[in-house]
Design an enzyme around this catalytic site. Structure first.
Site, PDB file in Angstrom:
ATOM      1  N   MET A  32     -19.776  27.675 -29.986  1.00  0.00           N
ATOM      2  CA  MET A  32     -18.371  27.794 -29.591  1.00  0.00           C
ATOM      3  C   MET A  32     -17.818  29.163 -30.000  1.00  0.00           C
ATOM      4  O   MET A  32     -16.601  29.367 -30.002  1.00  0.00           O
ATOM      5  CB  MET A  32     -17.540  26.671 -30.206  1.00  0.00           C
ATOM      6  CG  MET A  32     -17.984  25.295 -29.701  1.00  0.00           C
ATOM      7  SD  MET A  32     -16.700  24.044 -29.794  1.00  0.00           S
ATOM      8  CE  MET A  32     -16.401  23.972 -31.545  1.00  0.00           C
ATOM      9  N   ALA A  34     -16.945  32.589 -32.447  1.00  0.00           N
ATOM     10  CA  ALA A  34     -16.535  32.897 -33.824  1.00  0.00           C
ATOM     11  C   ALA A  34     -17.794  32.899 -34.689  1.00  0.00           C
ATOM     12  O   ALA A  34     -17.907  32.174 -35.679  1.00  0.00           O
ATOM     13  CB  ALA A  34     -15.483  31.917 -34.342  1.00  0.00           C
ATOM     14  N   HIS A  36     -21.027  33.424 -36.999  1.00  0.00           N
ATOM     15  CA  HIS A  36     -21.296  33.790 -38.393  1.00  0.00           C
ATOM     16  C   HIS A  36     -22.821  33.835 -38.581  1.00  0.00           C
ATOM     17  O   HIS A  36     -23.578  33.609 -37.615  1.00  0.00           O
ATOM     18  CB  HIS A  36     -20.618  32.804 -39.348  1.00  0.00           C
ATOM     19  CG  HIS A  36     -20.906  31.364 -39.038  1.00  0.00           C
ATOM     20  ND1 HIS A  36     -22.174  30.816 -39.145  1.00  0.00           N
ATOM     21  CD2 HIS A  36     -20.108  30.357 -38.593  1.00  0.00           C
ATOM     22  CE1 HIS A  36     -22.138  29.537 -38.817  1.00  0.00           C
ATOM     23  NE2 HIS A  36     -20.890  29.224 -38.457  1.00  0.00           N
ATOM     24  N   HIS A  39     -25.002  30.999 -37.092  1.00  0.00           N
ATOM     25  CA  HIS A  39     -25.318  31.112 -35.665  1.00  0.00           C
ATOM     26  C   HIS A  39     -26.419  32.161 -35.445  1.00  0.00           C
ATOM     27  O   HIS A  39     -27.334  31.957 -34.648  1.00  0.00           O
ATOM     28  CB  HIS A  39     -24.087  31.562 -34.875  1.00  0.00           C
ATOM     29  CG  HIS A  39     -22.935  30.605 -34.871  1.00  0.00           C
ATOM     30  ND1 HIS A  39     -21.740  30.884 -35.484  1.00  0.00           N
ATOM     31  CD2 HIS A  39     -22.784  29.370 -34.310  1.00  0.00           C
ATOM     32  CE1 HIS A  39     -20.900  29.878 -35.288  1.00  0.00           C
ATOM     33  NE2 HIS A  39     -21.499  28.941 -34.598  1.00  0.00           N
ATOM     34  N   GLN A  63     -14.554  18.085 -26.013  1.00  0.00           N
ATOM     35  CA  GLN A  63     -15.003  17.535 -27.295  1.00  0.00           C
ATOM     36  C   GLN A  63     -13.904  17.564 -28.362  1.00  0.00           C
ATOM     37  O   GLN A  63     -14.148  17.193 -29.501  1.00  0.00           O
ATOM     38  CB  GLN A  63     -16.273  18.239 -27.777  1.00  0.00           C
ATOM     39  CG  GLN A  63     -16.091  19.670 -28.238  1.00  0.00           C
ATOM     40  CD  GLN A  63     -17.429  20.326 -28.528  1.00  0.00           C
ATOM     41  OE1 GLN A  63     -18.236  20.562 -27.632  1.00  0.00           O
ATOM     42  NE2 GLN A  63     -17.693  20.603 -29.799  1.00  0.00           N
ATOM     43  N   GLY A 147     -28.227  23.615 -34.965  1.00  0.00           N
ATOM     44  CA  GLY A 147     -28.224  23.599 -36.428  1.00  0.00           C
ATOM     45  C   GLY A 147     -28.177  22.184 -36.980  1.00  0.00           C
ATOM     46  O   GLY A 147     -27.534  21.308 -36.409  1.00  0.00           O
ATOM     47  N   MET A 184     -21.991  27.436 -43.966  1.00  0.00           N
ATOM     48  CA  MET A 184     -21.216  28.329 -43.090  1.00  0.00           C
ATOM     49  C   MET A 184     -20.657  27.543 -41.916  1.00  0.00           C
ATOM     50  O   MET A 184     -21.321  26.653 -41.388  1.00  0.00           O
ATOM     51  CB  MET A 184     -22.099  29.457 -42.585  1.00  0.00           C
ATOM     52  CG  MET A 184     -22.457  30.425 -43.671  1.00  0.00           C
ATOM     53  SD  MET A 184     -23.250  31.872 -42.990  1.00  0.00           S
ATOM     54  CE  MET A 184     -23.653  32.719 -44.517  1.00  0.00           C
ATOM     55  N   SER A 186     -17.474  28.106 -38.583  1.00  0.00           N
ATOM     56  CA  SER A 186     -16.370  28.905 -38.021  1.00  0.00           C
ATOM     57  C   SER A 186     -15.049  28.424 -38.603  1.00  0.00           C
ATOM     58  O   SER A 186     -14.102  29.195 -38.732  1.00  0.00           O
ATOM     59  CB  SER A 186     -16.337  28.775 -36.504  1.00  0.00           C
ATOM     60  OG  SER A 186     -17.592  29.109 -35.959  1.00  0.00           O
TER      61      SER A 186
HETATM   62  P1  AMP Z   1     -20.561  25.682 -33.285  1.00  0.00           P
HETATM   63  O1  AMP Z   1     -20.259  27.062 -32.815  1.00  0.00           O
HETATM   64  O2  AMP Z   1     -19.865  25.295 -34.542  1.00  0.00           O
HETATM   65  O3  AMP Z   1     -20.460  24.662 -32.189  1.00  0.00           O
HETATM   66  O4  AMP Z   1     -22.095  25.692 -33.679  1.00  0.00           O
HETATM   67  C1  AMP Z   1     -23.069  26.135 -32.763  1.00  0.00           C
HETATM   68  C2  AMP Z   1     -24.441  25.822 -33.314  1.00  0.00           C
HETATM   69  O5  AMP Z   1     -24.604  26.484 -34.564  1.00  0.00           O
HETATM   70  C3  AMP Z   1     -24.632  24.321 -33.590  1.00  0.00           C
HETATM   71  O6  AMP Z   1     -25.977  23.971 -33.247  1.00  0.00           O
HETATM   72  C4  AMP Z   1     -24.401  24.224 -35.076  1.00  0.00           C
HETATM   73  O7  AMP Z   1     -25.063  23.142 -35.687  1.00  0.00           O
HETATM   74  C5  AMP Z   1     -24.983  25.543 -35.538  1.00  0.00           C
HETATM   75  N1  AMP Z   1     -24.445  25.926 -36.842  1.00  0.00           N
HETATM   76  C6  AMP Z   1     -23.142  26.116 -37.181  1.00  0.00           C
HETATM   77  N2  AMP Z   1     -23.042  26.412 -38.495  1.00  0.00           N
HETATM   78  C7  AMP Z   1     -24.289  26.393 -38.997  1.00  0.00           C
HETATM   79  C8  AMP Z   1     -24.860  26.608 -40.286  1.00  0.00           C
HETATM   80  N3  AMP Z   1     -24.105  26.887 -41.339  1.00  0.00           N
HETATM   81  N4  AMP Z   1     -26.192  26.510 -40.429  1.00  0.00           N
HETATM   82  C9  AMP Z   1     -26.986  26.209 -39.362  1.00  0.00           C
HETATM   83  N5  AMP Z   1     -26.526  25.995 -38.120  1.00  0.00           N
HETATM   84  C10 AMP Z   1     -25.208  26.093 -37.936  1.00  0.00           C
END
Ligand code: AMP
Length: 288
Positions: A32, A34, A36, A39, A63, A147, A184, A186
């Protein structure tokens, strides 16, 4: 070289198809934005398994529930692009491109979605399952990296990929943490300095469970209470602390003995920010 930015499903599909026509394996990392270091670790992982790596950046409206943080979710496409030196393609569609007029199909994985976060976020996993299915359909045969930070989401995606015969190899990546243990996210950007310190209760609680587990504690309630104790020191409110089966995600009832390697999962609020963390006991915490 910065990655190629595409905005439409047609262009994204074409780039993935072209790569496969050249004999390249395609990798995809749905996010999504942002971005870090968590990602970026997923992107590096994808790069080890695929020649062309695409990162999707889409704050998926379906979602988010009413009153959740859809409007204030951090968005920074230019900053994200600058961080993605390792990626080849960025797909950042508009919501109307992913959900054009007439869109009417939803994907549900009801049993796995009924546990943990499910009851606290009605419709959330249907939105996730639907958008991930759309993204994987556009990408075509590929390796997709998710993740373990979102453990339930990963389990649901594995299930839907199997059930729908999607041509996707799903890889899970360990949780990437800050040096002090905070997973970590966002959403960590929402935390004040004081809240950031209180948020350490989540990783401390998981470390405490791991310590008890290493000393032979198997009682699910004892493990759960120890984690809850630690989390409640800093949390404004707790959605759940569960010790659960790592495959079915079914929480273990009081008095049950945790066999195998149980999942300990936490969702709580620090101020207004909802944070998640989890750990499979007895597994090395590779992401630390
Ligand atoms: P998001 O942008 O929060 O939807 O996350 C995108 C992908 O990055 C998802 O598969 C998350 O599980 C993964 N992710 C986010 N934060 C972490 C983290 N700290 N460690 C590992 N994977 C992460």
């Amino acid at each position: 070289m910065p990655p190629t930015l595409v905005r439409t499903p047609t262009d994204f599909r074409r780039l993935c198809d072209d790569a496969r026509a050249r004999g390249e394996r395609v990798g995809v990392v749905p996010t999504m934005g942002a971005l870090h270091a968590g990602h970026l670790a997923l992107v590096s992982h994808a790069k080890r398994h695929a020649k062309l790596v695409a990162v999707t950046i889409f704050v998926n409206p379906t979602q988010f529930g009413p009153g959740e943080d859809l409007d204030r979710y951090p968005r920074d496409l230019a900053g994200d692009m600058a961080k993605l030196a390792e990626a080849d393609v960025v797909f950042a569609p508009e919501a109307t491109a992913m959900y054009p007029s007439g869109d009417d199909t939803r994907v549900r994985v009801p049993t796995l979605a009924s546990h943990l976060c499910g009851p606290f976020r009605p419709g959330h996993f249907e939105g996730v399952a639907t958008v991930v299915t759309k993204l994987l359909a556009l990408t075509g045969p590929c390796v997709a990296v998710f993740g373990r930070k979102d453990y339930q989401q990963l389990a649901i995606i594995r299930r839907l990929v199997t059930d729908l015969f999607l041509p996707t190899e799903v890889l899970g990546h360990p949780i990437v943490r800050e040096p002090d243990g905070l997973a970590m996210s966002s959403r960590n950007a929402y935390l004040s300095k004081e809240e950031r310190a209180r948020a350490l209760g989540l990783s401390r609680g998981l470390a405490r469970a791991e310590e008890l587990w290493a000393h032979g504690e198997r009682n699910a309630k004892t493990l759960r209470d120890a984690v809850r104790d630690e989390v409640s020191r800093g949390a404004t409110s707790i959605d759940y602390v569960e010790v659960a089966d790592p495959e079915s995600l079914t929480p273990l009832p009081d008095g049950a003995l945790a066999g195998g390697r149980p999942l300990v999962a936490i969702a709580c609020r620090i101020g207004t920010t909802r944070l998640l963390d989890n750990r499979v006991l007895g597994e090395p915490d590779e992401g630390a």
